[in-house]
Motif scaffolding. Structure first.
Motif, PDB file in Angstrom:
ATOM      1  N   ARG A  38       0.851  -1.189   0.000  1.00  0.00           N
ATOM      2  CA  ARG A  38       0.000   0.000   0.000  1.00  0.00           C
ATOM      3  C   ARG A  38       0.888   1.241   0.000  1.00  0.00           C
ATOM      4  O   ARG A  38       1.914   1.284   0.650  1.00  0.00           O
ATOM      5  CB  ARG A  38      -0.879  -0.009   1.249  1.00  0.00           C
ATOM      6  N   SER A  39       0.479   2.248  -0.729  1.00  0.00           N
ATOM      7  CA  SER A  39       1.241   3.477  -0.823  1.00  0.00           C
ATOM      8  C   SER A  39       0.306   4.666  -0.655  1.00  0.00           C
ATOM      9  O   SER A  39      -0.906   4.508  -0.536  1.00  0.00           O
ATOM     10  CB  SER A  39       1.934   3.517  -2.185  1.00  0.00           C
ATOM     11  N   THR A  40       0.894   5.841  -0.662  1.00  0.00           N
ATOM     12  CA  THR A  40       0.120   7.077  -0.575  1.00  0.00           C
ATOM     13  C   THR A  40       0.215   7.822  -1.902  1.00  0.00           C
ATOM     14  O   THR A  40       1.105   7.550  -2.716  1.00  0.00           O
ATOM     15  CB  THR A  40       0.675   7.994   0.534  1.00  0.00           C
ATOM     16  N   MET A  41      -0.643   8.772  -2.110  1.00  0.00           N
ATOM     17  CA  MET A  41      -0.603   9.566  -3.332  1.00  0.00           C
ATOM     18  C   MET A  41       0.707  10.348  -3.426  1.00  0.00           C
ATOM     19  O   MET A  41       1.291  10.467  -4.499  1.00  0.00           O
ATOM     20  CB  MET A  41      -1.802  10.511  -3.411  1.00  0.00           C
ATOM     21  N   ASP A  42       1.185  10.865  -2.306  1.00  0.00           N
ATOM     22  CA  ASP A  42       2.461  11.593  -2.318  1.00  0.00           C
ATOM     23  C   ASP A  42       3.611  10.686  -2.741  1.00  0.00           C
ATOM     24  O   ASP A  42       4.455  11.075  -3.546  1.00  0.00           O
ATOM     25  CB  ASP A  42       2.754  12.201  -0.943  1.00  0.00           C
ATOM     26  N   GLU A  43       3.649   9.475  -2.189  1.00  0.00           N
ATOM     27  CA  GLU A  43       4.712   8.538  -2.541  1.00  0.00           C
ATOM     28  C   GLU A  43       4.599   8.095  -4.000  1.00  0.00           C
ATOM     29  O   GLU A  43       5.600   7.994  -4.708  1.00  0.00           O
ATOM     30  CB  GLU A  43       4.686   7.324  -1.616  1.00  0.00           C
ATOM     31  N   LEU A  44       3.377   7.833  -4.463  1.00  0.00           N
ATOM     32  CA  LEU A  44       3.176   7.440  -5.860  1.00  0.00           C
ATOM     33  C   LEU A  44       3.598   8.558  -6.808  1.00  0.00           C
ATOM     34  O   LEU A  44       4.237   8.304  -7.836  1.00  0.00           O
ATOM     35  CB  LEU A  44       1.712   7.053  -6.097  1.00  0.00           C
ATOM     36  N   ALA A  45       3.266   9.789  -6.467  1.00  0.00           N
ATOM     37  CA  ALA A  45       3.651  10.926  -7.317  1.00  0.00           C
ATOM     38  C   ALA A  45       5.170  11.070  -7.360  1.00  0.00           C
ATOM     39  O   ALA A  45       5.751  11.261  -8.436  1.00  0.00           O
ATOM     40  CB  ALA A  45       3.004  12.209  -6.802  1.00  0.00           C
TER      41      ALA A  45
END
Length: 57
Positions: A38-45
């Protein structure tokens, strides 16, 4: 797809999953392929900006 992603993880690739998408579909951390996370939008960006190649499914 599972075999392809398992090979990617075995080769040192990183599989990040959108936590919001997982929640919307009722997918828990226990439901995903070992090595994916699982990741966050900040990390994915940040990963998208830093990556040479990005695959999205």
């Amino acid at each position: 797809m599972e075999r392809m992603l398992a090979r990617l993880i075995a080769a040192g690739g990183e599989v990040l999953l959108c936590g919001t998408c997982m929640d919307a579909r009722g997918i828990s951390d226990d439901d995903v392929l070992q090595g994916a996370r699982r990741s966050t939008m900040d990390e994915l960006a940040a990963a998208t900006v830093a990556a040479e190649k990005v695959l999205v499914f």
